[in-house]
Design a protein around this motif. Structure first.
Motif, PDB file in Angstrom:
ATOM      1  N   HIS A 197       0.845  -1.190   0.000  1.00 45.54           N
ATOM      2  CA  HIS A 197       0.000   0.000   0.000  1.00 45.54           C
ATOM      3  C   HIS A 197       0.889   1.252   0.000  1.00 45.54           C
ATOM      4  CE1 HIS A 197      -3.436   2.526   0.431  1.00 45.54           C
ATOM      5  NE2 HIS A 197      -2.949   3.069   1.538  1.00 45.54           N
ATOM      6  N   ASP A 198       1.615   1.453   1.051  1.00 42.53           N
ATOM      7  CA  ASP A 198       2.487   2.623   1.187  1.00 42.53           C
ATOM      8  C   ASP A 198       3.790   2.363   0.426  1.00 42.53           C
ATOM      9  OD1 ASP A 198       4.317   4.589   2.075  1.00 42.53           O
ATOM     10  OD2 ASP A 198       3.338   4.712   4.033  1.00 42.53           O
ATOM     11  N   PRO A 199       4.136   3.219  -0.549  1.00 45.14           N
ATOM     12  CA  PRO A 199       5.336   2.955  -1.356  1.00 45.14           C
ATOM     13  C   PRO A 199       6.647   3.017  -0.587  1.00 45.14           C
ATOM     14  CG  PRO A 199       4.433   5.128  -1.874  1.00 45.14           C
ATOM     15  CD  PRO A 199       3.425   4.438  -1.000  1.00 45.14           C
ATOM     16  N   PHE A 200       6.642   3.517   0.642  1.00 48.68           N
ATOM     17  CA  PHE A 200       7.908   3.638   1.362  1.00 48.68           C
ATOM     18  C   PHE A 200       8.567   2.281   1.609  1.00 48.68           C
ATOM     19  CE2 PHE A 200      10.630   4.137   5.137  1.00 48.68           C
ATOM     20  CZ  PHE A 200      11.471   5.131   4.661  1.00 48.68           C
ATOM     21  N   SER A 201       7.787   1.219   1.657  1.00 49.64           N
ATOM     22  CA  SER A 201       8.367  -0.113   1.859  1.00 49.64           C
ATOM     23  C   SER A 201       9.349  -0.478   0.754  1.00 49.64           C
ATOM     24  CB  SER A 201       7.267  -1.168   1.941  1.00 49.64           C
ATOM     25  OG  SER A 201       6.484  -0.984   3.107  1.00 49.64           O
ATOM     26  N   PHE A 202       9.220   0.155  -0.394  1.00 52.27           N
ATOM     27  CA  PHE A 202      10.142  -0.101  -1.499  1.00 52.27           C
ATOM     28  C   PHE A 202      11.572   0.270  -1.116  1.00 52.27           C
ATOM     29  CE2 PHE A 202      11.790   1.270  -5.829  1.00 52.27           C
ATOM     30  CZ  PHE A 202      11.871  -0.005  -6.358  1.00 52.27           C
ATOM     31  N   ALA A 203      11.736   1.234  -0.212  1.00 52.26           N
ATOM     32  CA  ALA A 203      13.073   1.698   0.180  1.00 52.26           C
ATOM     33  C   ALA A 203      13.828   0.643   0.970  1.00 52.26           C
ATOM     34  CB  ALA A 203      12.959   2.983   1.002  1.00 52.26           C
ATOM     35  N   THR A 204      13.110  -0.259   1.635  1.00 51.05           N
ATOM     36  CA  THR A 204      13.767  -1.221   2.521  1.00 51.05           C
ATOM     37  C   THR A 204      13.623  -2.665   2.060  1.00 51.05           C
ATOM     38  OG1 THR A 204      11.785  -1.344   3.915  1.00 51.05           O
ATOM     39  CG2 THR A 204      13.455   0.281   4.523  1.00 51.05           C
ATOM     40  N   HIS A 216      -1.644   4.418  -2.237  1.00 46.69           N
ATOM     41  CA  HIS A 216      -1.607   5.267  -1.039  1.00 46.69           C
ATOM     42  C   HIS A 216      -1.495   6.767  -1.320  1.00 46.69           C
ATOM     43  CE1 HIS A 216      -1.106   6.397   3.118  1.00 46.69           C
ATOM     44  NE2 HIS A 216       0.144   6.764   2.976  1.00 46.69           N
ATOM     45  N   THR A 217      -0.666   7.180  -2.262  1.00 47.85           N
ATOM     46  CA  THR A 217      -0.380   8.607  -2.436  1.00 47.85           C
ATOM     47  C   THR A 217      -1.459   9.353  -3.204  1.00 47.85           C
ATOM     48  OG1 THR A 217       0.783   8.285  -4.528  1.00 47.85           O
ATOM     49  CG2 THR A 217       2.082   8.071  -2.506  1.00 47.85           C
ATOM     50  N   HIS A 218      -2.244   8.670  -4.009  1.00 49.61           N
ATOM     51  CA  HIS A 218      -3.219   9.286  -4.921  1.00 49.61           C
ATOM     52  C   HIS A 218      -2.532  10.227  -5.914  1.00 49.61           C
ATOM     53  CE1 HIS A 218      -6.715   8.789  -1.781  1.00 49.61           C
ATOM     54  NE2 HIS A 218      -5.907   7.744  -1.828  1.00 49.61           N
ATOM     55  N   GLY A 219      -1.227  10.079  -6.072  1.00 47.85           N
ATOM     56  CA  GLY A 219      -0.485  11.008  -6.920  1.00 47.85           C
ATOM     57  C   GLY A 219      -0.460  12.404  -6.358  1.00 47.85           C
ATOM     58  N   GLY A 220      -0.825  12.535  -5.080  1.00 47.65           N
ATOM     59  CA  GLY A 220      -0.955  13.850  -4.460  1.00 47.65           C
ATOM     60  C   GLY A 220      -2.324  14.463  -4.662  1.00 47.65           C
ATOM     61  N   ILE A 231       1.135  17.398  -1.943  1.00 47.29           N
ATOM     62  CA  ILE A 231       1.205  16.671  -0.675  1.00 47.29           C
ATOM     63  C   ILE A 231       1.340  15.186  -0.972  1.00 47.29           C
ATOM     64  CG2 ILE A 231      -0.008  16.070   1.460  1.00 47.29           C
ATOM     65  CD1 ILE A 231      -1.497  18.733   1.232  1.00 47.29           C
ATOM     66  N   VAL A 232       2.256  14.517  -0.293  1.00 49.69           N
ATOM     67  CA  VAL A 232       2.402  13.066  -0.408  1.00 49.69           C
ATOM     68  C   VAL A 232       2.316  12.482   1.004  1.00 49.69           C
ATOM     69  CG1 VAL A 232       3.878  11.155  -1.117  1.00 49.69           C
ATOM     70  CG2 VAL A 232       3.832  13.247  -2.468  1.00 49.69           C
ATOM     71  N   PRO A 233       1.278  11.709   1.308  1.00 54.61           N
ATOM     72  CA  PRO A 233       1.156  11.134   2.657  1.00 54.61           C
ATOM     73  C   PRO A 233       2.221  10.077   2.905  1.00 54.61           C
ATOM     74  CG  PRO A 233      -0.493  10.205   1.194  1.00 54.61           C
ATOM     75  CD  PRO A 233       0.187  11.294   0.421  1.00 54.61           C
ATOM     76  N   GLY A 234       2.570   9.906   4.164  1.00 58.65           N
ATOM     77  CA  GLY A 234       3.539   8.880   4.524  1.00 58.65           C
ATOM     78  C   GLY A 234       4.966   9.371   4.417  1.00 58.65           C
ATOM     79  N   ALA A 235       5.895   8.429   4.507  1.00 59.10           N
ATOM     80  CA  ALA A 235       7.323   8.757   4.572  1.00 59.10           C
ATOM     81  C   ALA A 235       8.008   8.770   3.215  1.00 59.10           C
ATOM     82  CB  ALA A 235       8.031   7.759   5.489  1.00 59.10           C
ATOM     83  N   ALA A 236       7.315   8.358   2.164  1.00 59.43           N
ATOM     84  CA  ALA A 236       7.937   8.317   0.841  1.00 59.43           C
ATOM     85  C   ALA A 236       8.253   9.727   0.343  1.00 59.43           C
ATOM     86  CB  ALA A 236       7.020   7.614  -0.155  1.00 59.43           C
ATOM     87  N   PRO A 237       9.352   9.913  -0.387  1.00 61.86           N
ATOM     88  CA  PRO A 237       9.675  11.232  -0.923  1.00 61.86           C
ATOM     89  C   PRO A 237       8.640  11.695  -1.943  1.00 61.86           C
ATOM     90  CG  PRO A 237      11.157   9.560  -1.803  1.00 61.86           C
ATOM     91  CD  PRO A 237      10.354   8.902  -0.740  1.00 61.86           C
ATOM     92  N   ARG A 238       8.566  12.985  -2.154  1.00 64.06           N
ATOM     93  CA  ARG A 238       7.560  13.548  -3.049  1.00 64.06           C
ATOM     94  C   ARG A 238       7.709  13.036  -4.468  1.00 64.06           C
ATOM     95  NH1 ARG A 238       6.574  18.925  -5.143  1.00 64.06           N
ATOM     96  NH2 ARG A 238       8.569  19.616  -4.329  1.00 64.06           N
ATOM     97  N   GLU A 239       8.949  12.689  -4.834  1.00 66.18           N
ATOM     98  CA  GLU A 239       9.204  12.181  -6.184  1.00 66.18           C
ATOM     99  C   GLU A 239       8.570  10.809  -6.404  1.00 66.18           C
ATOM    100  OE1 GLU A 239      11.503  13.299  -4.108  1.00 66.18           O
ATOM    101  OE2 GLU A 239      11.860  15.276  -5.016  1.00 66.18           O
ATOM    102  N   TRP A 240       8.126  10.158  -5.320  1.00 65.03           N
ATOM    103  CA  TRP A 240       7.508   8.844  -5.430  1.00 65.03           C
ATOM    104  C   TRP A 240       5.985   8.932  -5.468  1.00 65.03           C
ATOM    105  CZ3 TRP A 240      10.336   4.669  -2.013  1.00 65.03           C
ATOM    106  CH2 TRP A 240      11.707   4.677  -2.328  1.00 65.03           C
ATOM    107  N   ALA A 241       5.451  10.085  -5.747  1.00 64.57           N
ATOM    108  CA  ALA A 241       4.005  10.276  -5.666  1.00 64.57           C
ATOM    109  C   ALA A 241       3.247   9.514  -6.733  1.00 64.57           C
ATOM    110  CB  ALA A 241       3.659  11.761  -5.758  1.00 64.57           C
ATOM    111  N   TYR A 242       3.834   9.374  -7.925  1.00 63.39           N
ATOM    112  CA  TYR A 242       3.065   8.794  -9.013  1.00 63.39           C
ATOM    113  C   TYR A 242       3.966   8.265 -10.125  1.00 63.39           C
ATOM    114  CZ  TYR A 242       0.065   8.329 -13.082  1.00 63.39           C
ATOM    115  OH  TYR A 242      -0.570   7.826 -14.182  1.00 63.39           O
ATOM    116  N   GLY A 243       3.511   7.174 -10.744  1.00 63.31           N
ATOM    117  CA  GLY A 243       4.166   6.650 -11.934  1.00 63.31           C
ATOM    118  C   GLY A 243       5.370   5.785 -11.615  1.00 63.31           C
ATOM    119  N   TRP A 244       6.224   5.609 -12.613  1.00 64.24           N
ATOM    120  CA  TRP A 244       7.412   4.771 -12.438  1.00 64.24           C
ATOM    121  C   TRP A 244       8.447   5.473 -11.578  1.00 64.24           C
ATOM    122  CZ3 TRP A 244       7.242  -0.169 -13.405  1.00 64.24           C
ATOM    123  CH2 TRP A 244       6.393  -0.662 -14.404  1.00 64.24           C
TER     124      TRP A 244
END
Length: 277
Positions: A197-204, A216-220, A231-244
């Protein structure tokens, strides 16, 4: 007289210019769902020939569709649309209900009955999002399972007929993310369809070979040209809001999802479901 008329028409024109973006962002774009097509294979792996994987996240079903958009009828129409595309696999990366247990959401069982109509010969799989945990995570998982949707919370399962594993990583924002546990049952080197759900898990998470998707982000919800998501919810960086998203030589697709949260607005960020093929 003509000068007064000119000023009046100027005010009307200014009001229309201000109203147009509001009408677009609050009325039109949140309901203008895109059915996107993206590649399933990559430079790191070749997907089984003909395999089609549909991804649909952030449904946010509600009884207040004027505010939260996704009514039962709207969700049923989206289910029909996805089914008509004949996916082999459907991945549902969480947030099935709006709100957090208040009266704006449907019951968990009503939601599961609607999404339980999704059909794919090799299975429909899900993970829970933060809203699902706020409502009742175990009850949500049980309701989805009762309608044939396999919930993978930090777990994996082999895709029928293929040497490909479907992996579900728990939601990071509610403290349920355990990537190592999720991938523990996958044979070394096996191809995977990983959802979270939350893209931050990709970091670890460990490196995998296959598709990785998140929501999770709705693309902001609002994305401004040259700036991106506000706005990007969660701990993921803003660059991870949408797409590849690329991170340490790996790729993940973050979908903009189908519903809305907080405000019923989208601007330059259409809702979507995605077919990877």
């Amino acid at each position: 007289m003509s000068e007064r008329r000119g000023r009046r028409w100027g005010r009307i024109a200014a009001a229309l210019l201000l109203a147009a973006p509001a009408i677009w962002g609050f009325v039109i774009e949140p309901r203008w769902v895109a059915a996107r097509v993206e590649p399933l294979s990559s430079t790191e792996w070749t997907a089984p020939a003909g395999l089609k994987v549909a991804v649909a996240g952030d449904w946010h079903l509600t009884t207040r569709s004027a505010w939260r958009i996704t009514s039962v009828e709207r969700a049923a129409s989206l289910v029909d649309e996805i089914n008509a595309a004949q996916p082999d696999v459907v991945l549902l990366p969480g947030d099935f209900l709006a709100g957090s247990g208040d009266d704006e959401a449907l019951s968990i069982e009503e939601m599961a009955a609607v999404l339980g109509r999704l059909a794919a010969p090799q299975g429909v799989y899900a993970v829970l999002g933060n809203h699902d945990w706020w409502h009742d995570g175990p009850r949500t998982a049980q309701a989805l399972a009762a309608h044939g949707i396999r919930v993978l919370e930090n777990a994996s399962v082999r895709l029928p007929g293929h040497d490909v594993w479907v992996v579900g990583i728990g939601d990071h924002s509610t403290g349920h993310s355990e990537p190592m546990r999720a991938l523990a049952g996958v044979p070394p080197g096996a191809a995977t369809l990983v959802m979270m759900h939350d893209p931050f898990s990709f970091a670890t998470m460990p490196r995998t070979r296959g598709l990785v998707v998140a929501s999770h982000t709705h693309g902001g919800q609002v994305s401004l040209p040259g700036l991106g998501a506000l706005i990007v919810p969660g701990a993921a960086p803003r660059e991870w809001a949408y797409g590849w998203v690329t991170h340490k030589g790996r790729r993940m697709y973050v979908t903009s999802g189908l519903g809305v949260s907080i405000l019923p607005v989208r601007f330059n960020m259409r809702p979507e479901w995605v077919m990877f093929r």
